[in-house]
Write an enzyme that holds these catalytic residues in place. Structure first.
Site, PDB file in Angstrom:
ATOM      1  N   ASP A  74       9.361  -0.714  -8.676  1.00 23.99           N
ATOM      2  CA  ASP A  74       8.596  -0.087  -7.595  1.00 23.99           C
ATOM      3  C   ASP A  74       7.103  -0.124  -7.956  1.00 23.99           C
ATOM      4  O   ASP A  74       6.657   0.679  -8.763  1.00 23.99           O
ATOM      5  CB  ASP A  74       9.079   1.363  -7.457  1.00 23.99           C
TER       6      ASP A  74
ATOM      7  N   GLN B 279      -5.809   5.911 -14.616  1.00 21.19           N
ATOM      8  CA  GLN B 279      -5.506   4.482 -14.794  1.00 21.19           C
ATOM      9  C   GLN B 279      -4.904   4.218 -16.169  1.00 21.19           C
ATOM     10  O   GLN B 279      -3.991   3.404 -16.310  1.00 21.19           O
ATOM     11  CB  GLN B 279      -6.764   3.617 -14.592  1.00 21.19           C
TER      12      GLN B 279
ATOM     13  N   ARG C  32       6.194  11.566   5.021  1.00 23.10           N
ATOM     14  CA  ARG C  32       6.673  11.887   3.666  1.00 23.10           C
ATOM     15  C   ARG C  32       6.099  13.221   3.189  1.00 23.10           C
ATOM     16  O   ARG C  32       6.770  13.977   2.503  1.00 23.10           O
ATOM     17  CB  ARG C  32       6.294  10.765   2.702  1.00 23.10           C
TER      18      ARG C  32
ATOM     19  N   VAL D 280       4.115   2.332   2.412  1.00 22.00           N
ATOM     20  CA  VAL D 280       4.613   1.207   3.216  1.00 22.00           C
ATOM     21  C   VAL D 280       6.140   1.051   3.113  1.00 22.00           C
ATOM     22  O   VAL D 280       6.767   0.423   3.969  1.00 22.00           O
ATOM     23  CB  VAL D 280       3.877  -0.112   2.824  1.00 22.00           C
TER      24      VAL D 280
ATOM     25  N   THR E 124       0.805  -1.211   0.000  1.00 24.49           N
ATOM     26  CA  THR E 124       0.000   0.000   0.000  1.00 24.49           C
ATOM     27  C   THR E 124       0.852   1.281   0.000  1.00 24.49           C
ATOM     28  O   THR E 124       2.056   1.221   0.270  1.00 24.49           O
ATOM     29  CB  THR E 124      -0.989  -0.035   1.212  1.00 24.49           C
TER      30      THR E 124
ATOM     31  N   ILE F 166       3.042   7.972   5.600  1.00 23.31           N
ATOM     32  CA  ILE F 166       2.450   8.874   4.589  1.00 23.31           C
ATOM     33  C   ILE F 166       2.556  10.319   5.109  1.00 23.31           C
ATOM     34  O   ILE F 166       2.922  11.231   4.362  1.00 23.31           O
ATOM     35  CB  ILE F 166       0.970   8.507   4.305  1.00 23.31           C
TER      36      ILE F 166
HETATM   37  N1  LIG Z   1      12.369   1.730   8.075  1.00 22.93           N
HETATM   38  C1  LIG Z   1      11.759   2.910   8.020  1.00 22.93           C
HETATM   39  N2  LIG Z   1      11.499   3.608   9.133  1.00 22.93           N
HETATM   40  C2  LIG Z   1      10.870   4.779   9.089  1.00 22.93           C
HETATM   41  N3  LIG Z   1      10.458   5.367   7.965  1.00 22.93           N
HETATM   42  C3  LIG Z   1      10.687   4.723   6.827  1.00 22.93           C
HETATM   43  C4  LIG Z   1      11.340   3.462   6.764  1.00 22.93           C
HETATM   44  N4  LIG Z   1      11.395   3.060   5.461  1.00 22.93           N
HETATM   45  C5  LIG Z   1      10.815   4.049   4.744  1.00 22.93           C
HETATM   46  N5  LIG Z   1      10.408   5.038   5.551  1.00 22.93           N
HETATM   47  C6  LIG Z   1       9.777   6.317   5.171  1.00 22.93           C
HETATM   48  O1  LIG Z   1       8.392   6.070   4.884  1.00 22.93           O
HETATM   49  C7  LIG Z   1       7.973   6.934   3.833  1.00 22.93           C
HETATM   50  C8  LIG Z   1       7.332   6.111   2.720  1.00 22.93           C
HETATM   51  O2  LIG Z   1       8.320   5.255   2.158  1.00 22.93           O
HETATM   52  P1  LIG Z   1       8.370   4.983   0.580  1.00 22.93           P
HETATM   53  O3  LIG Z   1       9.543   4.068   0.367  1.00 22.93           O
HETATM   54  O4  LIG Z   1       8.342   6.268  -0.183  1.00 22.93           O
HETATM   55  O5  LIG Z   1       6.978   4.199   0.415  1.00 22.93           O
HETATM   56  P2  LIG Z   1       6.156   3.809  -0.875  1.00 22.93           P
HETATM   57  O6  LIG Z   1       7.105   3.823  -2.038  1.00 22.93           O
HETATM   58  O7  LIG Z   1       5.636   2.444  -0.558  1.00 22.93           O
HETATM   59  O8  LIG Z   1       5.047   4.806  -0.992  1.00 22.93           O
HETATM   60  C9  LIG Z   1       9.189   7.722   3.363  1.00 22.93           C
HETATM   61  O9  LIG Z   1       9.176   8.980   3.994  1.00 22.93           O
HETATM   62  C10 LIG Z   1      10.354   6.865   3.875  1.00 22.93           C
HETATM   63  O10 LIG Z   1      11.508   7.643   4.132  1.00 22.93           O
HETATM   64  N1  LIG Z   2      -3.153   2.792 -10.298  1.00 15.26           N
HETATM   65  C1  LIG Z   2      -3.236   3.825  -9.455  1.00 15.26           C
HETATM   66  N2  LIG Z   2      -4.399   4.483  -9.285  1.00 15.26           N
HETATM   67  C2  LIG Z   2      -4.508   5.530  -8.453  1.00 15.26           C
HETATM   68  N3  LIG Z   2      -3.487   6.023  -7.748  1.00 15.26           N
HETATM   69  C3  LIG Z   2      -2.317   5.387  -7.876  1.00 15.26           C
HETATM   70  C4  LIG Z   2      -2.127   4.264  -8.708  1.00 15.26           C
HETATM   71  N4  LIG Z   2      -0.835   3.870  -8.607  1.00 15.26           N
HETATM   72  C5  LIG Z   2      -0.252   4.701  -7.747  1.00 15.26           C
HETATM   73  N5  LIG Z   2      -1.131   5.616  -7.318  1.00 15.26           N
HETATM   74  C6  LIG Z   2      -0.862   6.772  -6.448  1.00 15.26           C
HETATM   75  C7  LIG Z   2      -0.806   6.476  -4.990  1.00 15.26           C
HETATM   76  C8  LIG Z   2       0.235   7.441  -4.494  1.00 15.26           C
HETATM   77  O1  LIG Z   2      -0.367   8.693  -4.179  1.00 15.26           O
HETATM   78  C9  LIG Z   2       1.179   7.630  -5.679  1.00 15.26           C
HETATM   79  C10 LIG Z   2       2.428   6.809  -5.628  1.00 15.26           C
HETATM   80  O2  LIG Z   2       2.242   5.594  -4.907  1.00 15.26           O
HETATM   81  P1  LIG Z   2       3.341   5.021  -3.878  1.00 15.26           P
HETATM   82  O3  LIG Z   2       2.649   3.839  -3.254  1.00 15.26           O
HETATM   83  O4  LIG Z   2       3.697   6.097  -2.911  1.00 15.26           O
HETATM   84  O5  LIG Z   2       4.513   4.631  -4.716  1.00 15.26           O
HETATM   85  O6  LIG Z   2       0.427   7.269  -6.812  1.00 15.26           O
END
Ligand SMILES: Nc1ncnc2c1ncn2[C@@H]1O[C@H](COP(=O)(O)OP(=O)(O)O)[C@@H](O)[C@H]1O
Ligand SMILES: Nc1ncnc2c1ncn2[C@H]1C[C@H](O)[C@@H](COP(=O)(O)O)O1
Length: 228
Positions: A90, A66, A154, A23, A20, A151
């Protein structure tokens, strides 16, 4: 011996990171690509021309978004294929349809006609024998409070302004979705069990698991599927 060889991870592996929003997929993508010397395939959030508008008005923009994601992910898929693997991706293409499009359709923020058009395009592009599935999908999971905390930390403005119920709905859908997912092997990791930001050694046990999973899956494939 480098980490990839040490853990028996084939040089042409394709590993996709799912989970999600918030995460830790991007953080994991960066750590694994560094450790394995693999290329990355990222979602380019800043360059997405629909995402801001989408968060302001789901009904108006969900179909456009989408289609945009589908096109972007398909281009990335082509790139991965052309390089012959060796990638950390990713977010998987499966989450677009299995989580996002379905959630907006179910909630009434994507019309039935748009959802139909989208899913038939997705199926025609992705659910074909020509579409290579990843060697491994790493599913990241954690508590809802931890995910929401990340979230917030970030701080992407569009995500801060989105009601917490949206993240809760998505979180619950992810839990159901992964239990039924079977397009490729899955390695589940709990974010409470590692800390890639503050402890760089925590990537090692993850690499060990990845090596084990990919070797098992390739052995299984070699003995069950006809060679091409
Ligand atoms: N081990 C951790 N402890 C605390 N914060 C973390 C950790 N790993 C990632 N984060 C923070 O959580 C936030 C979301 O991580 P991110 O990798 O961007 O998630 P996603 O790509 O799934 O949306 C970022 O601000 C990142 O720096
Ligand atoms: N397929 C999607 N539909 C709607 N929103 C989406 C989709 N894929 C990613 N997203 C959004 C959700 C987040 O706001 C950003 C990036 O996702 P993240 O999990 O932080 O990499 O895009």
């Amino acid at each position: 011996m480098n980490a990839r060889e040490k853990f028996g991870i084939p040089h042409d592996s394709v590993i996709t990171i799912a989970g999600t929003v918030g995460v830790g997929k991007s953080t994991m993508t960066n750590s694994l690509s560094q450790a394995l010397n693999f290329r990355t395939s990222f979602e380019k959030v800043e360059k997405n021309p629909y995402l801001d508008s989408f968060y302001k008005n789901f009904e108006r923009w969900s179909f456009h978004l989408q289609i945009y994601f589908l096109a972007e992910r398909f281009k990335e898929q082509k790139k991965i294929f052309e390089y012959g693997g060796g990638f950390i991706q990713d977010r998987s293409i499966y989450e677009d349809t299995g989580i996002f499009a379905k959630m907006h359709y179910d909630k009434g923020t994507m019309s039935p006609t748009d959802y139909d058009t989208y899913t038939s395009l997705f199926d025609a592009m992705v659910m074909t024998p020509y579409f290579p599935h990843p060697d491994l999908l790493i599913y990241l999971e954690g508590s809802f409070d931890d995910v929401v905390g990340r979230i917030k930390e970030r701080g992407r403005p569009m995500e801060q302004e989105t009601p917490i119920e949206y993240w809760e709905e998505m979180y619950n859908r992810y839990e159901d979705w992964i239990d039924d997912f079977n397009a490729c092997p899955v390695l589940r990791l709990n974010i409470a069990d590692y800390d890639l930001l503050n402890d760089e050694d925590s990537v090692e046990p993850i690499l060990e698991k990845i090596g084990h999973f990919i070797q098992q899956a390739r052995k299984w494939r070699a003995s069950h599927l006809p060679s091409s």
